[in-house]
Design an enzyme around this catalytic site. Structure first.
Site, mmCIF file in Angstrom:
data_model
loop_
_atom_site.group_PDB
_atom_site.id
_atom_site.type_symbol
_atom_site.label_atom_id
_atom_site.label_comp_id
_atom_site.label_asym_id
_atom_site.label_seq_id
_atom_site.Cartn_x
_atom_site.Cartn_y
_atom_site.Cartn_z
ATOM 1 N N ASP A 185 0.844 -1.194 0.000
ATOM 2 C CA ASP A 185 0.000 0.000 0.000
ATOM 3 C C ASP A 185 0.877 1.242 0.000
ATOM 4 O OD1 ASP A 185 -2.848 1.141 0.524
ATOM 5 O OD2 ASP A 185 -1.566 2.149 1.990
ATOM 6 N N HIS A 200 -6.690 9.777 -2.169
ATOM 7 C CA HIS A 200 -6.129 9.704 -0.806
ATOM 8 C C HIS A 200 -6.997 10.427 0.232
ATOM 9 C CE1 HIS A 200 -1.937 9.247 1.281
ATOM 10 N NE2 HIS A 200 -2.918 9.077 2.150
ATOM 11 N N TYR A 223 3.938 9.317 0.384
ATOM 12 C CA TYR A 223 4.911 8.617 1.226
ATOM 13 C C TYR A 223 6.347 8.845 0.746
ATOM 14 C CZ TYR A 223 0.616 6.235 2.744
ATOM 15 O OH TYR A 223 -0.653 5.962 3.189
ATOM 16 N N GLN A 226 4.467 -12.094 11.954
ATOM 17 C CA GLN A 226 3.292 -12.218 12.846
ATOM 18 C C GLN A 226 2.063 -11.560 12.225
ATOM 19 O OE1 GLN A 226 4.008 -10.145 16.498
ATOM 20 N NE2 GLN A 226 5.382 -11.720 17.301
ATOM 21 N N LYS A 269 -1.893 5.970 -4.443
ATOM 22 C CA LYS A 269 -2.951 6.954 -4.147
ATOM 23 C C LYS A 269 -2.719 8.270 -4.877
ATOM 24 C CE LYS A 269 -3.351 4.889 0.428
ATOM 25 N NZ LYS A 269 -1.989 4.550 0.872
ATOM 26 N N THR A 313 10.340 -10.224 12.613
ATOM 27 C CA THR A 313 9.453 -11.124 13.375
ATOM 28 C C THR A 313 8.026 -10.589 13.362
ATOM 29 O OG1 THR A 313 11.313 -11.613 14.792
ATOM 30 C CG2 THR A 313 9.160 -12.279 15.612
HETATM 31 N N1 NAP Z 1 -5.154 6.426 3.587
HETATM 32 C C1 NAP Z 1 -4.570 7.082 4.545
HETATM 33 O O1 NAP Z 1 -4.800 8.282 4.769
HETATM 34 C C2 NAP Z 1 -3.585 6.366 5.438
HETATM 35 C C3 NAP Z 1 -3.184 6.947 6.656
HETATM 36 C C4 NAP Z 1 -2.307 6.230 7.476
HETATM 37 C C5 NAP Z 1 -1.837 4.995 7.081
HETATM 38 N N2 NAP Z 1 -2.225 4.476 5.875
HETATM 39 C C6 NAP Z 1 -1.705 3.171 5.418
HETATM 40 O O2 NAP Z 1 -1.875 2.214 6.447
HETATM 41 C C7 NAP Z 1 -0.611 1.623 6.760
HETATM 42 C C8 NAP Z 1 -0.594 1.198 8.220
HETATM 43 O O3 NAP Z 1 -0.893 2.266 9.079
HETATM 44 P P1 NAP Z 1 0.196 2.924 10.036
HETATM 45 O O4 NAP Z 1 1.516 2.904 9.366
HETATM 46 O O5 NAP Z 1 -0.383 4.178 10.539
HETATM 47 O O6 NAP Z 1 0.239 2.053 11.282
HETATM 48 P P2 NAP Z 1 0.193 0.607 11.848
HETATM 49 O O7 NAP Z 1 0.524 -0.398 10.857
HETATM 50 O O8 NAP Z 1 -1.091 0.572 12.585
HETATM 51 O O9 NAP Z 1 1.315 0.703 12.966
HETATM 52 C C9 NAP Z 1 2.661 0.767 12.698
HETATM 53 C C10 NAP Z 1 3.370 0.778 14.048
HETATM 54 O O10 NAP Z 1 3.099 -0.466 14.727
HETATM 55 C C11 NAP Z 1 4.324 -1.166 15.007
HETATM 56 N N3 NAP Z 1 4.043 -2.594 14.780
HETATM 57 C C12 NAP Z 1 3.768 -3.192 13.595
HETATM 58 N N4 NAP Z 1 3.507 -4.502 13.773
HETATM 59 C C13 NAP Z 1 3.613 -4.742 15.093
HETATM 60 C C14 NAP Z 1 3.458 -5.907 15.906
HETATM 61 N N5 NAP Z 1 3.133 -7.079 15.376
HETATM 62 N N6 NAP Z 1 3.670 -5.787 17.240
HETATM 63 C C15 NAP Z 1 4.016 -4.619 17.788
HETATM 64 N N7 NAP Z 1 4.160 -3.472 17.085
HETATM 65 C C16 NAP Z 1 3.970 -3.529 15.755
HETATM 66 C C17 NAP Z 1 5.330 -0.583 14.044
HETATM 67 O O11 NAP Z 1 6.612 -0.619 14.602
HETATM 68 P P3 NAP Z 1 7.776 -1.511 13.946
HETATM 69 O O12 NAP Z 1 7.918 -1.032 12.526
HETATM 70 O O13 NAP Z 1 8.953 -1.227 14.796
HETATM 71 O O14 NAP Z 1 7.312 -2.942 14.036
HETATM 72 C C18 NAP Z 1 4.847 0.879 13.925
HETATM 73 O O15 NAP Z 1 5.295 1.618 15.052
HETATM 74 C C19 NAP Z 1 0.395 2.716 6.379
HETATM 75 O O16 NAP Z 1 1.693 2.230 6.238
HETATM 76 C C20 NAP Z 1 -0.217 3.217 5.099
HETATM 77 O O17 NAP Z 1 0.078 2.335 4.019
HETATM 78 C C21 NAP Z 1 -3.091 5.132 5.065
#
Ligand code: NAP
Length: 319
Positions: A45, A112, A50, A280, A79, A276
């Protein structure tokens, strides 16, 4: 482990679990994608905003060259950024993003935000971000219908197989569905136990859109951005409801949160820099929470939104 797929209204199959590319650093992005493909990820994604689409494309190219995967086995999402909402801007910017990735079609291309900003020439500034030349928000007058009609032309021209929207409300979705010749295949929204958005999810699913959850771990992703509400919310992984379910099923709290979403038919796109945790996060289908437990997690809802332009100091009051 591979992710199961969900059938989109466009007829294409989308992996239910993917890898999000927001805040993936440019210097590690290609390697991370390569290793994620090795671990079994097929959906990536990405987004103009980004700022890592060239590096993402390098990771994909290496995996294809090394025979790990073929292009047709991957599902690449990108996006449309806010500064490209005017009809004539949509095709050229999608072409540029495809060329950054080094591919000739996106599996899914998403609006987006429902926010049209003044055009910024990619030669001048890329990615353009939220602020205009003046350092302030500068809106454009492009209505969503104009943008959506141009998105449909991407499908006609083979640049995108499916098209979708993100950060849209039910009202705006209703409007798009009135005139859409090609219906949005997906709605991508912030979704976690502190922001369940039950009515919006139900409406989109009833209308045949697949809902993709972003920021499934709630505040966690926003701590590094110093978002005030995220610091105040406290870690969701430590919440007694989440912790006890993790213990009961011998899973991590992260897996419980992702399973809570996938079991209700949503797609998820967690991002992790850690090998890891990366593995998971793929293991979040094929085991079930009880219906009552799904309700217990949903009951944590308190309307707490973290990804809000207002929270980043920009007066764009869309939520
Ligand atoms: N459309 C939009 O406006 C929008 C907005 C925000 C995000 N997004 C998309 O959604 C994706 C995901 O959202 P996000 O990046 O906000 O957050 P997320 O995936 O909810 O959280 C990422 C955080 O969680 C940690 N993490 C990941 N897996 C884990 C696990 N199994 N155990 C413990 N901690 C874990 C990561 O740290 P580590 O890397 O150290 O594991 C990082 O700090 C984005 O990358 C993007 O592609 C879209």
């Amino acid at each position: 482990m591979a992710s199961p797929t969900i059938k989109l209204n466009s007829g294409y199959d989308m992996p239910q679990v993917g890898f999000g590319l927001w805040k993936v650093n440019n210097d590690t992005c290609a390697d991370q994608i390569y290793h994620a493909i090795k671990a079994g990820y097929r959906l990536f994604d990405g987004a103009c905003d980004y700022g890592n689409e060239v590096e993402a494309g390098k990771g994909i190219a290496r995996a294809i060259t090394d025979g790990l995967v073929t292009r047709s086995e991957l599902f690449i999402v990108s996006k449309l950024w806010n500064t490209f909402h005017e009809g004539p801007r949509v095709g050229p910017i999608c072409q540029k993003q495809l060329s950054d990735w080094g591919i000739d079609y996106f599996d899914l291309y998403i609006v987006h935000f429902p926010v049209a900003l003044k055009y910024v020439d990619p030669e001048t500034r890329y990615p353009p971000g939220w602020s205009g030349e003046s350092g302030q928000i500068e809106f454009s007058n492009a209505p969503i219908q104009e943008t959506w009609t141009a998105m449909e032309k991407l499908v006609d021209g083979g640049l995108a197989r499916s098209i979708g929207v993100s950060n849209f409300s039910a009202q705006l979705l209703m409007d798009v569905l009135r005139y859409a010749r090609i219906r949005p295949a997906t709605l991508q929204i912030e979704h976690h136990p502190y922001l369940v958005q039950g009515r919006l999810v139900e409406y989109a699913q009833r209308e045949g859109l697949v809902v993709t959850a972003y920021s499934s771990f709630g505040p966690l992703s926003f701590l590094e951005l110093d978002v005030k509400q995220a610091v105040a919310a406290g870690p969701l992984f430590e919440h007694p409801v989440v912790k006890s379910l993790a213990a009961k099923y011998a899973k991590t709290p992260a897996q419980v949160l992702l399973r809570w979403a996938t079991q209700r038919g949503l797609a998820v796109i967690p991002k992790s820099n850690d090998p890891t945790r990366l593995r998971q996060n793929l293991e979040v289908t094929g085991w079930d929470l009880e219906q009552g437990e799904i309700g217990e997690i949903a009951a944590l809802d308190c309307g707490l939104r973290f990804n809000d332009p207002i929270g980043y100091g920009m007066y764009v009051p869309i939520f």
